[in-house]
Design an enzyme around this catalytic site. Structure first.
Site, PDB file in Angstrom:
ATOM      1  CB  CYS A 110      -2.582  -0.914  -3.818  1.00  0.00           C
ATOM      2  SG  CYS A 110      -1.476   0.515  -3.880  1.00  0.00           S
ATOM      3  CG  HIS A 215      -5.944   1.611  -1.824  1.00  0.00           C
ATOM      4  ND1 HIS A 215      -5.585   0.478  -1.114  1.00  0.00           N
ATOM      5  CD2 HIS A 215      -4.777   2.217  -2.177  1.00  0.00           C
ATOM      6  CE1 HIS A 215      -4.264   0.418  -1.018  1.00  0.00           C
ATOM      7  NE2 HIS A 215      -3.752   1.449  -1.659  1.00  0.00           N
ATOM      8  CD  GLU A 217      -8.586  -0.846   0.057  1.00  0.00           C
ATOM      9  OE1 GLU A 217      -8.800  -1.151  -1.136  1.00  0.00           O
ATOM     10  OE2 GLU A 217      -7.506  -0.353   0.460  1.00  0.00           O
TER      11      GLU A 217
END
Ligand code: MN
Length: 238
Positions: A110, A215, A217
């Site tokens: 990001c 993102h 994660e």
């Protein structure tokens, strides 16, 4: 074999009246799940420490966060520019330079993809809605693990090989994006509206650096394997 240590960048901001260092726990979870040990790294004043820090770890993960100061890529601030963090910008630019100089494998997420690009001489779109009218809603306002739009990944790229796919759906929580890529970097993923979603060093470049605008994660516990594989591939480079 013991688990590799990776530096995970963090921000600082005021929470409940006190300035604190913080990073979303999802990064910790994703890295630990990939067999890595994240070492949370706050924004330091002394940028000369960047090379020393990276000498102590096997990899670098640049996390999401504030907008990058447009002065760092020679642009005047847009009225739509969000919060900037000068100390974090300077520190993370120094980290990218040190990672490049020592070929420390780097995963940039990001804000991270934007930081890598700016550090190496590229530019950003400061605000997608005002500068790219007609683009998709990239600041989707959905749940963190909701896949908001598709991306197309260049076959044969580091990113395609890491994800195990050339077409996939990702989450989206950004109003900025990479514009002109830095000389050493290649754009290897875009959404269907042309917004840059992935950037990397060439496959023959000794420095493994991969940046994603989404993102991953937040997506490692979803049914689809792509984001888990992205972290697993990064772990395999360390
Ligand atoms: Mn997006």
């Amino acid at each position: 074999m013991s688990a590799a240590l990776v530096a995970l960048t963090a921000t600082s901001d005021v929470i409940q009246g006190t300035r604190r260092v913080r990073v979303n726990d999802a990064y910790v979870h994703a890295l630990e799940r990939a067999g890595l040990v994240p070492v949370v790294l706050p924004p330091l004043e002394n940028v000369r420490q960047a090379a020393r820090v990276l000498a102590a770890v096997s990899g670098l993960v640049l996390s999401g966060g504030e907008d990058v100061d447009p002065a760092l890529y020679g642009a005047a601030p847009s009225p739509a520019l969000g919060t900037v963090h000068a100390r974090r910008d300077a520190w993370e630019l120094a980290l990218v330079h040190a990672a490049r100089d020592a070929s420390v494998p780097t995963l940039a997420i990001c804000r991270g993809i934007q930081v890598v690009n700016v550090a190496l001489g590229g530019t950003l779109v400061q605000d997608i809605p005002s500068e790219r009218p007609g683009a998709l809603a990239h600041e989707a306002g959905t749940a963190r693990a909701a896949r908001a739009h598709d991306i197309e990944v260049e076959p044969g790229s580091r990113l395609a090989s890491a994800l195990g796919a050339t077409r996939l759906a990702v989450n989206s929580f950004h109003h900025q994006s990479v514009d002109r890529p830095a000389p050493r970097l290649r754009i290897t993923a875009r959404s269907d509206d042309g917004i840059v979603e992935g950037l990397e060093t060439d496959r023959h470049d000794p420095w493994y650096a991969v940046g994603v605008q989404w993102h991953p994660e937040d997506l490692v516990d979803t049914e689809e394997p792509w984001d888990r594989q992205l972290f697993a591939t990064f772990a395999g480079r360390l």
